[in-house]
Design a protein around this motif. Structure first.
Motif, PDB file in Angstrom:
ATOM      1  N   ARG A 386       0.830  -1.209   0.000  1.00  0.00           N
ATOM      2  CA  ARG A 386       0.000   0.000   0.000  1.00  0.00           C
ATOM      3  C   ARG A 386       0.863   1.259   0.000  1.00  0.00           C
ATOM      4  O   ARG A 386       1.909   1.316   0.659  1.00  0.00           O
ATOM      5  CB  ARG A 386      -0.924   0.025   1.220  1.00  0.00           C
ATOM      6  CG  ARG A 386      -2.023  -1.020   1.209  1.00  0.00           C
ATOM      7  CD  ARG A 386      -2.932  -0.824   2.424  1.00  0.00           C
ATOM      8  NE  ARG A 386      -3.747   0.375   2.301  1.00  0.00           N
ATOM      9  CZ  ARG A 386      -5.009   0.369   1.881  1.00  0.00           C
ATOM     10  NH1 ARG A 386      -5.600  -0.761   1.539  1.00  0.00           N
ATOM     11  NH2 ARG A 386      -5.687   1.517   1.792  1.00  0.00           N
ATOM     12  N   SER A 390      -6.249   4.267   4.785  1.00  0.00           N
ATOM     13  CA  SER A 390      -7.643   3.940   4.492  1.00  0.00           C
ATOM     14  C   SER A 390      -8.444   5.166   4.053  1.00  0.00           C
ATOM     15  O   SER A 390      -9.571   5.035   3.566  1.00  0.00           O
ATOM     16  CB  SER A 390      -8.302   3.320   5.728  1.00  0.00           C
ATOM     17  OG  SER A 390      -8.226   4.220   6.823  1.00  0.00           O
ATOM     18  N   LEU A 414     -11.902   3.085  -0.212  1.00  0.00           N
ATOM     19  CA  LEU A 414     -11.202   4.200   0.433  1.00  0.00           C
ATOM     20  C   LEU A 414     -12.187   5.301   0.807  1.00  0.00           C
ATOM     21  O   LEU A 414     -13.183   5.530   0.121  1.00  0.00           O
ATOM     22  CB  LEU A 414     -10.145   4.781  -0.516  1.00  0.00           C
ATOM     23  CG  LEU A 414      -8.925   3.916  -0.841  1.00  0.00           C
ATOM     24  CD1 LEU A 414      -8.066   4.610  -1.892  1.00  0.00           C
ATOM     25  CD2 LEU A 414      -8.119   3.621   0.402  1.00  0.00           C
ATOM     26  N   THR A 475      -3.494   1.054  -3.421  1.00  0.00           N
ATOM     27  CA  THR A 475      -3.961   0.187  -2.332  1.00  0.00           C
ATOM     28  C   THR A 475      -3.227  -1.149  -2.293  1.00  0.00           C
ATOM     29  O   THR A 475      -3.545  -2.007  -1.456  1.00  0.00           O
ATOM     30  CB  THR A 475      -5.469  -0.073  -2.476  1.00  0.00           C
ATOM     31  OG1 THR A 475      -5.738  -0.634  -3.773  1.00  0.00           O
ATOM     32  CG2 THR A 475      -6.264   1.214  -2.303  1.00  0.00           C
TER      33      THR A 475
END
Length: 498
Positions: A386, A390, A414, A475
């Motif tokens: 990542r 988030s 997200l 991500t």
């Protein structure tokens, strides 16, 4: 064409039988019909310009953005034009052409797949991917009634000093551009649409835009041969049926004369030196690079004399038609030159008409995504895992860019708001910027003047599928596989995670 052997075909596509048939067809034309056959004109409005085609016996038309209301309207207009051509007794299709390169140059916006810029394919470095993209795009265009596409862009871009081509080019390495162009030409041929690589002898290394002035190319012929001409030589070797010639003052070949009006460029350089025997198309004659000194109609006459076969987008089709007829009647343009140009055009369209139609792919959007993911280049930062938390905050770009990024981010789970990892989008014309992640949406040069705490990324596109690929890389769900296809100051050559 099915049923023909390689020995029966000319190097640029048509069979020998099609060529002889084309010559017979042209021999039976009136002077007015021959003059019209070499003109591909623009038109006004969104109705089929049947009267324009009929009155001036046009070889074809070019569709621009303001001619399009919807894909259904466009399909109906193109069908109506071909019906009109058949009513005139034509045994070959009308040229119905469009600039649809993908990325920043795509006249058809709705109802077809958005493909990313050509530089995306250069970053991916895979001619087979270029073939698949061209096949998918060409198939969609043919289903809409197009018979010719002004693509791929075979220019080699030299970097930020190139104000016109930029991400329309696959890159700055001539051999890379050549491989990608050859892949694209295979794909368009499989789709049954005539591709026209452009802009000979290379628009990516001049410091001006031929839409607004006549650019001057000061490179030596030796440099042009080792850089700009390489992809065009590859296109000729791949059997390109047509090549578009730009409006550029090539000082090493014919100083002071636009290349589109120069026999030294068209006949000596393209035909004799590169061995091209197919259809030569001028860039739009209404552009300042061609029309500024002589006017559009006179530029068309000079282009035909220089060896061009299709005279594209004059200011006034009627004026150009009259000028061509007058030039032949007065002996300024030999009858044989007009006959040759018209016969090449008819033969190419007979060849196109004989190609098998291919059904549009239901997976074209998936292919657009694949192209963007494989071209996406992590210039600095981790190639795995990542790159964002988030929650993300998106800055920069246009409102459309931010909306597309937000849609892709939310679809991936997200949160998008005023807090979180800062993702800064850098569109064309951006002077740079800072963020946790900075993303160049067009050419990657802006990354040189940008700073990022986590990653600098070159995306080369702003389609919905490009943003989906970007979010998947951010991500950690996917890996960007591209390498820089152009040099960027302060960045190691060919940076990327491939």
């Amino acid at each position: 064409m099915a049923g023909s052997s390689p020995q029966d075909r000319l190097p640029w596509g048509p069979t020998r039988a099609q060529w002889e048939r084309a010559r017979r067809i042209v021999a039976g034309m009136t002077l007015e019909q021959k003059a019209g056959q070499v003109i591909v004109a623009g038109y006004h409005g969104t109705d089929a310009p049947r009267d324009l085609v009929r009155r001036y016996h046009l070889g074809g038309v070019i569709v621009m953005g303001d001619n399009i209301r919807s894909v259904d309207q466009l399909r109906a207009v193109n069908r109506s034009l071909q019906q009109e051509a058949r009513r005139q007794g034509r045994e070959w299709p009308l040229i119905i052409s469009v600039d649809q390169e993908g990325g920043t140059v795509a006249r058809v916006q709705d109802g077809v797949t958005e493909f990313p810029t050509y530089m995306t394919l250069g970053a991916a470095g895979d001619p087979e991917l270029a073939r698949r993209v061209a096949r998918a795009s060409g198939t969609e265009l043919r289903a809409l009634g197009f018979t010719m596409v002004f693509a791929p862009d075979a220019d080699v871009t030299v970097g930020p000093s190139d104000p016109t081509i930029g991400s329309r080019s696959a890159g700055s390495d001539p051999e890379l551009v050549a491989r990608i162009v050859q892949g694209s030409l295979r794909g368009y041929a499989e789709a049954g649409i005539i591709a026209v690589p452009k802009h000979f002898p290379g628009h990516g290394s001049v410091p001006a835009d031929s839409h607004t002035s006549l650019p001057v190319q000061r490179a030596s012929l030796e440099l042009l041969s080792s850089r700009d001409l390489v992809p065009f030589q590859a296109a000729v070797a791949a059997g390109a049926g047509a090549v578009m010639v730009a409006h550029i003052d090539v000082r090493a070949v014919d100083p002071g004369t636009p290349s589109s009006l120069s026999s030294a460029v068209i006949t000596q350089l393209l035909r004799e030196r590169l061995g091209f025997s197919g259809v030569v198309v001028t860039d739009a004659l209404q552009m300042a690079g061609a029309a500024e000194e002589h006017g559009s109609a006179e530029a068309g006459v000079r282009a035909l004399l220089a060896g061009a076969d299709i005279l594209l987008l004059p200011d006034d089709a009627a004026a150009l038609h009259a000028a061509l007829v007058r030039a032949v009647r007065t002996g300024r343009v030999p009858h044989d030159r007009l006959d040759e140009a018209a016969a090449r055009t008819v033969a190419l369209m007979l060849h196109q008409d004989a190609s098998a139609a291919v059904e549009p792919s239901t997976s074209a959007s998936a292919l657009s995504y694949e192209a963007s993911r494989r071209g996406l280049t992590v210039v600095a930062g981790s190639c795995e895992g990542r790159l964002v938390g988030s929650a993300v905050r998106v800055l920069g770009g246009t409102a459309s860019d931010r909306a597309r990024f937000t849609a892709a981010a939310r679809a991936a789970g997200l949160r998008v708001g005023e807090t979180g990892t800062v993702v800064r989008l850098l569109g064309p014309g951006s002077a740079g910027g800072a963020g946790d992640v900075v993303v160049a949406l067009d050419t990657p040069y802006v990354l040189a003047s940008s700073s990022a705490t986590t990653a600098r990324i070159a995306l080369y596109g702003r389609t919905p599928e490009a943003f989906r690929a970007l979010v998947d890389v951010l991500t950690g769900r996917a890996r960007g596989e591209g390498r820089l296809p152009v040099p960027v100051d302060g960045v190691r050559p060919h940076a990327g995670c491939a």
